[in-house]
Design an enzyme around this catalytic site. Sequence first.
Site, PDB file in Angstrom:
ATOM      1  N   LYS A  87       0.850  -1.192   0.000  1.00 49.21           N
ATOM      2  CA  LYS A  87       0.000   0.000   0.000  1.00 49.21           C
ATOM      3  C   LYS A  87       0.888   1.245   0.000  1.00 49.21           C
ATOM      4  O   LYS A  87       1.741   1.410   0.879  1.00 49.21           O
ATOM      5  CB  LYS A  87      -0.886  -0.044   1.244  1.00 49.21           C
ATOM      6  CG  LYS A  87      -2.191   0.694   1.108  1.00 49.21           C
ATOM      7  CD  LYS A  87      -3.054   0.392   2.325  1.00 49.21           C
ATOM      8  CE  LYS A  87      -4.353   1.116   2.282  1.00 49.21           C
ATOM      9  NZ  LYS A  87      -5.089   0.970   3.548  1.00 49.21           N
TER      10      LYS A  87
HETATM   11  C1  E4P Z   1      -8.208   2.365   3.425  1.00 52.27           C
HETATM   12  O1  E4P Z   1      -7.615   1.384   3.052  1.00 52.27           O
HETATM   13  C2  E4P Z   1      -8.184   2.891   4.780  1.00 52.27           C
HETATM   14  O2  E4P Z   1      -7.596   1.918   5.613  1.00 52.27           O
HETATM   15  C3  E4P Z   1      -9.534   3.151   5.380  1.00 52.27           C
HETATM   16  O3  E4P Z   1     -10.583   2.651   4.583  1.00 52.27           O
HETATM   17  C4  E4P Z   1      -9.724   4.499   5.953  1.00 52.27           C
HETATM   18  O4  E4P Z   1     -10.983   4.526   6.570  1.00 52.27           O
HETATM   19  P1  E4P Z   1     -11.392   5.629   7.645  1.00 52.27           P
HETATM   20  O5  E4P Z   1     -11.696   6.906   6.922  1.00 52.27           O
HETATM   21  O6  E4P Z   1     -12.636   5.047   8.284  1.00 52.27           O
HETATM   22  O7  E4P Z   1     -10.240   5.759   8.591  1.00 52.27           O
END
Ligand code: E4P
Length: 218
Positions: A87
């Site tokens: 990522k």
């Molecule tokens: C994406 O991969 C992130 O981990 C995540 O979806 C962020 O979500 P949030 O806005 O609820 O922190």
Amino acid sequence: MKFFIDTANLHEIREAQALGVLDGVTTNPSLMAKEGISGKDNIMRHYKAICDIVDGDVSAEVISVDLEGMIREGEELVEIDDKIVVKIPMIKEGVKALKYFSSKGIRTNCTLIFSAGQALLAAKAGATYVSPFIGRLDDISTDGIGLIEQILTIYRNYGFDTQVLAASVRHPMHIIQCAEVGADVMTGPLSAMEALLKHPLTDIGLEKFLADYNKGNS
Ligand code: E4P
């Protein structure tokens, strides 16, 4: 639409896996910190524990913000398990890293996507997934699902293989809207997945069926 769970909590990952509808896991440094996982060795071990539970892709995020660091971290992360997807944040060095990993056949998830332009760049650089954060956009009165639709249109126009992974999903309506517009993947909490199965008429109906059965069979 693939269902990924957005957590580093092993219990929740096991629960979602047991439900039989889980296709993968996404994590981020905040989610790891929430579970109290710190230190490189513990973090690597935790990713391995996640990979051992799920049948599917597991996104593991780099911490570096320079190209060399991202490459080093990404190459270490993919050694953990074949399920690991690196990522990478949507920054200039991140775009270069996406290109590097794609040229090496290493799968990537470009995170922190908030605009169609960012998604276009990530696809051109060869990202396997892009993660537009729909909940965080909704939080600032901007149409998160609208962005998913816009990215899907752009990718369709040019035949990009990059998959649209709707992230920052907060509730069951987000999941349904993602499915309506044709997102390839959604990642959200277990609570949002489990909320999909709830309907009061189901509960009332089942209660009546069981009561009627018991009348004639007790
Ligand atoms: C994406 O991969 C992130 O981990 C995540 O979806 C962020 O979500 P949030 O806005 O609820 O922190």
